[in-house]
Scaffold this motif. Structure first.
Motif, PDB file in Angstrom:
ATOM      1  N   ALA A  83      40.576  44.258  39.141  1.00  0.00           N
ATOM      2  CA  ALA A  83      39.377  44.984  39.578  1.00  0.00           C
ATOM      3  C   ALA A  83      38.439  44.090  40.071  1.00  0.00           C
ATOM      4  O   ALA A  83      37.731  44.494  41.020  1.00  0.00           O
ATOM      5  CB  ALA A  83      38.859  45.846  38.388  1.00  0.00           C
ATOM      6  N   SER A  89      41.671  49.659  41.279  1.00  0.00           N
ATOM      7  CA  SER A  89      41.603  50.237  39.982  1.00  0.00           C
ATOM      8  C   SER A  89      42.877  50.356  39.317  1.00  0.00           C
ATOM      9  O   SER A  89      43.711  49.971  40.296  1.00  0.00           O
ATOM     10  CB  SER A  89      41.154  51.766  40.207  1.00  0.00           C
ATOM     11  N   TYR A  95      38.099  50.170  45.424  1.00  0.00           N
ATOM     12  CA  TYR A  95      36.788  50.334  45.023  1.00  0.00           C
ATOM     13  C   TYR A  95      35.792  50.215  45.972  1.00  0.00           C
ATOM     14  O   TYR A  95      36.100  49.504  46.837  1.00  0.00           O
ATOM     15  CB  TYR A  95      36.424  49.149  43.787  1.00  0.00           C
ATOM     16  N   PHE A  99      30.410  48.358  43.684  1.00  0.00           N
ATOM     17  CA  PHE A  99      30.910  47.330  42.499  1.00  0.00           C
ATOM     18  C   PHE A  99      31.164  45.898  43.236  1.00  0.00           C
ATOM     19  O   PHE A  99      32.062  45.840  44.047  1.00  0.00           O
ATOM     20  CB  PHE A  99      32.337  47.783  42.071  1.00  0.00           C
ATOM     21  N   ARG A 141      38.884  57.244  49.124  1.00  0.00           N
ATOM     22  CA  ARG A 141      38.853  55.484  48.840  1.00  0.00           C
ATOM     23  C   ARG A 141      39.488  55.088  50.190  1.00  0.00           C
ATOM     24  O   ARG A 141      39.663  53.852  49.925  1.00  0.00           O
ATOM     25  CB  ARG A 141      39.968  55.558  47.813  1.00  0.00           C
TER      26      ARG A 141
END
Length: 279
Positions: A83, A89, A95, A99, A141
């Motif tokens: 990650a 993920s 992601y 993040f 995504r």
């Protein structure tokens, strides 16, 4: 034999406790608490739900307590590290760069697994973060994957042999664990860093984030190493005023928890950078 077995067991317990304590420290160094705690009265630390307003919509930080349904309780060591290193993920989804894996990718496996050991030691909290509220073109995504293909390189921190240990420690904390550039570096239209003005300040929503290069008028070039260390400890500026806005949480949950040596390492690194004008 029994005595030897008891010694091994005690050593294992002590080793795990040390790792959890290391992870507690690295969790503070990484700024995890301020981002993964909702901005509301009585919010449970690290249970997620903090809103992050961006030009692409509103992102909500996830729960990172060890709850198996809504947190990270079922994650393996490799899934946790991936990650941070790859921005992926456990389900293989990309992601969004809200993040900051773009910075965390430089963190060591040892430090990341120490953070995981600390998080795993916490009480699980069942709390599902709200869904992101994003612009239509950021609705899948796949958009995050496309952004990564253009703007992201997975690469670990490598110490500069021409610099001393203090400088390298500061570089590691500023560039990676502390991810200072995520707020203090301006971004282009796609949200990628503008590397030519690294740490020279940025605008996040209504907040003007200051220049922290050693420029003598735009940045912190007039600050001594002690000024920087003291600011990171209690939030006081050289003129006696105190910081405000989002930096308050950074001081309280992150830099004030560091050792003086680490804060001075950050100061040494920042003072070594090119002095840049604010864009």
């Amino acid at each position: 034999m029994l005595g030897a077995a008891l010694f091994v067991a005690a050593s294992s317990v002590s080793g795990q406790e040390d790792r959890v304590e290391q992870g507690r420290y690295m969790t503070h160094a990484g700024g995890c608490i301020s981002c993964h705690t909702a901005d509301s009265e009585g919010a449970v630390p690290l249970a997620g739900g903090r809103a992050m307003e961006t030009p692409f919509g509103t992102f909500y930080s996830p729960n990172i307590t060890p709850d198996r349904e809504t947190g990270i309780g079922g994650w393996t060591d490799d899934e946790f590290v991936n990650a941070f290193w790859e921005g992926v993920s456990p389900d293989g989804e990309h992601y969004f760069p809200s993040f900051p894996y773009t910075s965390y990718t430089g963190a060591s496996r040892e430090d990341l697994l120490a953070i995981k050991a600390y998080l795993d030691s916490l009480e699980p909290v069942r709390q599902q973060a709200p869904d992101h509220d994003l612009a239509w073109y950021m609705g899948t995504r796949l958009a995050a994957g496309g952004w990564k293909a253009l703007n992201f390189e997975s690469k670990r921190f490598e110490p500069d042999p021409s610099k001393d240990a203090q400088w390298n420690r500061g570089a590691y904390l500023v560039r990676h664990l502390g991810h200072c550039g995520e707020c203090h570096t301006a971004r282009g239209s796609t949200g990628a860093f503008q590397d030519d003005v690294e740490l020279a300040g940025a605008v996040l929503g209504d907040e003007k984030v200051p220049n922290i290069t050693p420029h003598r008028t735009d940045g912190i070039g007039r600050w001594s190493a002690s000024d920087i260390e003291y600011f990171l400890d209690i939030g006081m500026l050289p003129d006696g005023d105190f910081t405000g806005s989002s930096m308050v949480a950074v001081i309280e949950d992150n830099t004030s928890k560091l050792t003086r040596e680490d804060r001075l390492a950050i100061a040494a690194y920042l003072r070594s950078l090119p002095a840049l004008e604010t864009p």
